[in-house]
Design an enzyme around this catalytic site. Structure first.
Site, short mmCIF file in Angstrom:
data_model
loop_
_atom_site.label_atom_id
_atom_site.label_comp_id
_atom_site.label_asym_id
_atom_site.label_seq_id
_atom_site.Cartn_x
_atom_site.Cartn_y
_atom_site.Cartn_z
N CYS A 26 -3.25 1.45 6.43
CA CYS A 26 -3.56 0.69 7.65
C CYS A 26 -4.24 1.56 8.67
O CYS A 26 -5.04 1.07 9.47
CB CYS A 26 -2.27 0.09 8.22
N ASN A 38 0.80 -1.23 0.00
CA ASN A 38 0.00 0.00 0.00
C ASN A 38 0.83 1.28 0.00
O ASN A 38 0.47 2.26 -0.65
CB ASN A 38 -1.01 -0.02 1.15
N GLU A 72 3.64 -5.25 12.22
CA GLU A 72 2.69 -4.14 12.03
C GLU A 72 1.58 -4.67 11.15
O GLU A 72 1.78 -4.90 9.95
CB GLU A 72 3.39 -2.96 11.34
N GLU A 109 7.17 1.09 16.27
CA GLU A 109 8.24 1.71 15.49
C GLU A 109 8.33 3.18 15.89
O GLU A 109 7.31 3.84 16.06
CB GLU A 109 7.93 1.60 13.98
P1 NAD Z 1 0.29 -9.40 3.08
O1 NAD Z 1 0.34 -9.90 4.46
O2 NAD Z 1 -0.45 -10.16 2.07
O3 NAD Z 1 1.76 -9.21 2.48
C1 NAD Z 1 2.74 -8.41 3.12
C2 NAD Z 1 4.11 -8.92 2.72
O4 NAD Z 1 4.28 -10.23 3.25
C3 NAD Z 1 4.30 -9.06 1.20
O5 NAD Z 1 5.62 -8.71 0.87
C4 NAD Z 1 4.06 -10.54 0.98
O6 NAD Z 1 4.69 -11.05 -0.17
C5 NAD Z 1 4.69 -11.13 2.24
N1 NAD Z 1 4.21 -12.47 2.61
C6 NAD Z 1 3.07 -13.10 2.24
N2 NAD Z 1 3.03 -14.35 2.77
C7 NAD Z 1 4.16 -14.51 3.50
C8 NAD Z 1 4.69 -15.56 4.29
N3 NAD Z 1 4.06 -16.73 4.44
N4 NAD Z 1 5.88 -15.37 4.91
C9 NAD Z 1 6.53 -14.19 4.80
N5 NAD Z 1 6.08 -13.17 4.04
C10 NAD Z 1 4.91 -13.31 3.41
O7 NAD Z 1 -0.25 -7.90 3.20
P2 NAD Z 1 -0.57 -6.90 2.00
O8 NAD Z 1 -1.85 -7.36 1.39
O9 NAD Z 1 0.64 -6.72 1.18
O10 NAD Z 1 -0.80 -5.53 2.79
C11 NAD Z 1 -2.01 -5.13 3.30
C12 NAD Z 1 -2.06 -5.37 4.80
O11 NAD Z 1 -0.98 -4.71 5.42
C13 NAD Z 1 -3.30 -4.81 5.43
O12 NAD Z 1 -3.82 -5.74 6.34
C14 NAD Z 1 -2.81 -3.58 6.17
O13 NAD Z 1 -3.58 -3.20 7.28
C15 NAD Z 1 -1.44 -4.01 6.57
N6 NAD Z 1 -0.60 -2.86 6.85
C16 NAD Z 1 -0.30 -2.58 8.17
C17 NAD Z 1 0.47 -1.45 8.47
C18 NAD Z 1 0.81 -1.11 9.91
O14 NAD Z 1 1.69 -0.28 10.12
N7 NAD Z 1 0.15 -1.69 10.89
C19 NAD Z 1 0.92 -0.63 7.44
C20 NAD Z 1 0.58 -0.94 6.13
C21 NAD Z 1 -0.18 -2.07 5.85
#
Ligand code: NAD
Length: 496
Positions: free
Chosen positions: A293, A161, A259, A476
Site C-alpha cells: 500500500c 499483500n 486502512e 494504527e
Molecule cells: P480487498 O478490499 O479486495 O479485500 C480485503 C479484505 O476484505 C479481504 O479479506 C476480502 O475478502 C475482504 N472483503 C471483500 N469484500 C468485502 C465486503 N463486502 N465486506 C467485508 N469484507 C470484504 O483488498 P485486497 O485486494 O485484498 O488488498 C489490496 C488493497 O489493500 C489495495 O488497495 C491496498 O492499497 C490495500 N492495502 C492498504 C493498506 C494500508 O495500510 N492502507 C495495507 C495493505 C493493503
C-alpha cells in the site's frame, strides 16, 4: 488438526479449516487457493458464511468476560508466547507465505514473519505502559479519572499483500487490551493465518479469544460487517471495499478503522542525492511486486535532474531479477492472481493508449521473461517504468498495485505539491532533497498521512500510520491502536 510440514504440502492441496472456540472445524464446502508462482491449486479454503460467523460470535462472546478480566501482564504473556513459537518456526512460515502470496521467500524471511513476531511483542508490552487521564475540579469538589475498556468482539479483516504481517497488526492490539475477535484473512492468502491458529493453541491462548473464519469477502466479511454483535471492525484493503463497509456497518453504529489504497508520490528535487535516491525509488516501487500500500507509483523529478534520474532508474529497474520466489537471487516474485496480473498488465496497455512511453518492462523492447518450465503458468511480469503521461491519465490517478511506476518531470515546488495532491488518495509520500527547509515545507503541504524524507518504507509502530481522503479513516500505532480497540469512560468522584 495437524499442520502438515511445509515439505509435505508440495504434493497435494492442503485443506484449511476454520478455527472457532479453540477447535479446528472442517468445512462443508471449499474454494481453491492458487500458488501464484505455478498457477496450481495448492490449498482448499473453507467457503464460510453467516452460519460460521454466528458460531464464531457466540464463542468470542463467551470468551470475553474472562479474557477481558485478566491483567494486562497475563494477556501480555500470552502474546509473548505466541510470538516466541512463531519466531521458532520463522523459516517454515516464510516459505508458506511465499507459496501462498508469490513474494520471494527471502522477503518473507526478512520482513513479513519477523514483523508479525514484532507486532505481537510490541503490543504485549505497549499495554503495560498506558496511562489514564485524571483531573481535579476544585470548584465542584470532584476528581475525574478515565478507564479504558475493551469493547467486546472485534471483526478483523485483512488483505492478501502482507498476510500475516497485517493480520497480527490487528490481532496484537485487539486482544492485548482485552477484546476477543473474529479474523477474516483474504481468501487468496489464508494459510499462514490458519497455521497461526495452531501456534495460538499450542501457546495456550484460551478458546474463543481469537477465531478465524475463512472464505470470500462478500460472504464472510459482509456477515461480519453486518453482524449486530460485532461492534468494532478493523479493515485493511481496497478503497471500494472500504466504502461498502462504511455503508453496511452504518445501521449498527460500528467503530471503524479503515486502512485503504494509495497512489503515493516520490518528489525528487534537483539537489537530491541520487546515490541514496535511486535504490530506494526502485525498492519502494517494486518490492513485493509493487503490491504494497505504501509503494511509490508516481515519481515527480525536477527538470534539471530528470534525464539523469530516468537513465539511472531504468538501468537499476532492468537489473531486478523476476523469477521463482524460492530462488535466493529473485527480487520480484509472482503477482497474487491471474486476474490481478491481467489487471496490472491492462494498465500498461491503457498507458500506451493514453500516450505514455514504456521505458522498460512489459510491452517494451526488453527481453521477454525467461522462466523455468515449472513456473511458466505463474503470474509473473517485468517491472515496468512509464513516462510521458499526463497527470489526469488513469495510470497517474488510479491505484495499480503492481510492478508499474510512472515518472514525470516538474519545475517548481509549488507546482509539484499541487500535482502530488491531485489524486483521490492520501496515504503517504516521499521527498528527496538535501535542503532541510524544502523538506519541511513540502512535507507540511502534502495531503497524506506519512512523509518520508530521503528514505522510505520505514514504519515505526510508535508512530501513527494511516491515510486521509480515500486512503482511509483512523490511524494504527501504539497509542492510536490501543485507543481504537478500547472505549474511554470518565468517572467523576465527589471528594468532599
Ligand atoms: P480487498 O478490499 O479486495 O479485500 C480485503 C479484505 O476484505 C479481504 O479479506 C476480502 O475478502 C475482504 N472483503 C471483500 N469484500 C468485502 C465486503 N463486502 N465486506 C467485508 N469484507 C470484504 O483488498 P485486497 O485486494 O485484498 O488488498 C489490496 C488493497 O489493500 C489495495 O488497495 C491496498 O492499497 C490495500 N492495502 C492498504 C493498506 C494500508 O495500510 N492502507 C495495507 C495493505 C493493503
Amino acid at each position: 488438526m495437524e499442520v502438515v510440514a511445509a515439505k509435505k504440502m508440495k504434493t497435494m492441496a492442503l485443506e484449511v479449516q476454520n478455527f472457532i472456540g479453540g477447535e479446528f472445524i472442517p468445512a462443508k464446502t471449499h474454494l481453491d487457493s492458487f500458488n501464484p508462482a505455478t498457477g496450481e491449486v495448492w490449498a482448499k479454503i473453507p467457503d464460510s458464511g453467516k452460519e460460521e460467523i454466528d458460531l464464531a460470535v457466540k464463542s468470542a462472546k463467551q470468551a470475553f468476560p474472562s479474557w477481558s478480566s485478566l491483567s494486562p501482564e497475563v494477556r501480555g504473556q500470552h502474546l509473548h508466547k505466541i510470538a516466541d513459537i512463531l519466531e521458532s518456526r520463522l523459516d517454515e512460515f516464510a516459505e508458506i507465505e511465499s507459496r501462498d502470496q508469490g513474494k520471494p521467500v527471502g522477503l518473507a524471511k526478512k520482513v513479513d514473519i519477523p514483523r508479525a513476531v514484532q507486532n505481537l511483542r510490541f503490543f504485549a508490552t505497549a499495554i503495560q505502559h498506558t496511562l489514564n487521564d485524571s483531573t481535579v475540579q476544585s470548584k465542584f469538589g470532584v476528581f475525574n479519572y478515565t478507564t479504558k475498556n475493551p469493547i467486546g468482539v472485534a471483526g478483523l479483516i485483512s488483505p492478501w499483500n502482507l498476510p500475516l504481517y497485517l493480520l497480527t497488526l490487528k490481532i496484537g492490539p485487539c486482544i492485548a487490551v482485552g477484546n476477543t475477535c473474529i479474523c477474516k484473512p483474504s481468501e487468496m492468502t489464508s494459510v499462514s493465518a490458519w497455521m497461526l491458529c495452531e501456534v495460538m493453541k499450542q501457546a495456550g491462548l484460551p478458546p474463543g479469544v481469537v477465531n478465524m473464519v475463512f472464505g470470500y469477502g462478500h460472504k464472510v466479511g459482509q456477515s461480519m460487517v453486518e453482524h449486530p454483535e460485532i461492534p468494532v471492525i478493523s479493515f485493511t484493503g481496497g478503497t471500494a471495499t472500504g466504502k461498502k463497509i462504511i455503508s453496511s456497518s452504518a445501521a449498527n453504529f460500528k467503530k471503524l478503522s479503515l486502512e485503504l489504497g494509495g497512489k503515493n508520490a516520490a518528489i525528487i528535487f534537483d539537489d537530491a542525492d541520487l546515490e541514496q535516491c535511486i535504490p530506494m525509488a526502485v525498492r519502494s516501487s517494486f518490492t513485493n511486486q509493487g503490491e504494497v500500500c505504501i509503494a511509490t507509483s508516481r515519481i515527480f523529478v525536477q527538470e534539471k535532474l530528470y534525464p539523469r534520474f530516468l537513465e539511472l532508474f531504468i538501468e537499476a529497474t532492468r537489473k531486478l531479477k523476476v523469477g521463482p520466489p524460492t530462488e535466493s537471487t529473485t527480487d520480484v516474485g509472482a503477482l497474487i492472481s491471474k486476474e490481478h496480473l491481467a489487471k496490472v498488465k491492462g494498465y500498461v496497455d491503457i498507458a500506451i493508449e493514453e500516450g505514455g512511453r514504456i521505458e522498460c518492462g512489459e510491452r517494451s523492447q526488453d527481453e521477454e521473461l525467461s522462466l523455468p518450465e515449472s513456473h511458466r503458468n505463474g503470474y509473473f511480469m517485468r517491472p515496468t517504468v512509464i513516462t510521458n503521461l499526463k497527470d489526469t491519465s488513469r495510470c497517474m490517478q488510479e491505484e495499480i498495485f503492481g510492478p508499474v511506476t510512472c515518472v514525470v518531470p516538474f519545475q517548481t515546488e509549488e507546482e509539484v505539491i499541487e500535482r502530488a495532491n491531485g489524486v483521490q488518495f492520501g496515504l503517504c509520500a516521499s521527498v528527496w532533497t538535501t535542503d532541510l527547509g524544502t523538506a519541511h515545507r513540502v512535507a507540511h503541504k502534502l495531503e497524506v498521512g506519512a512523509v518520508w524524507t530521503n528514505c522510505g518504507l520505514i514504519r515505526d509502530l510508535n508512530m501513527p500510520f494511516g491515510g486521509i481522503k480515500a486512503s482511509g479513516i483512523g490511524r494504527e500505532s501504539a497509542k492510536e491502536s490501543l485507543n481504537f480497540y478500547t472505549e474511554d469512560k470518565t468517572i467523576c468522584i465527589k471528594m468532599t
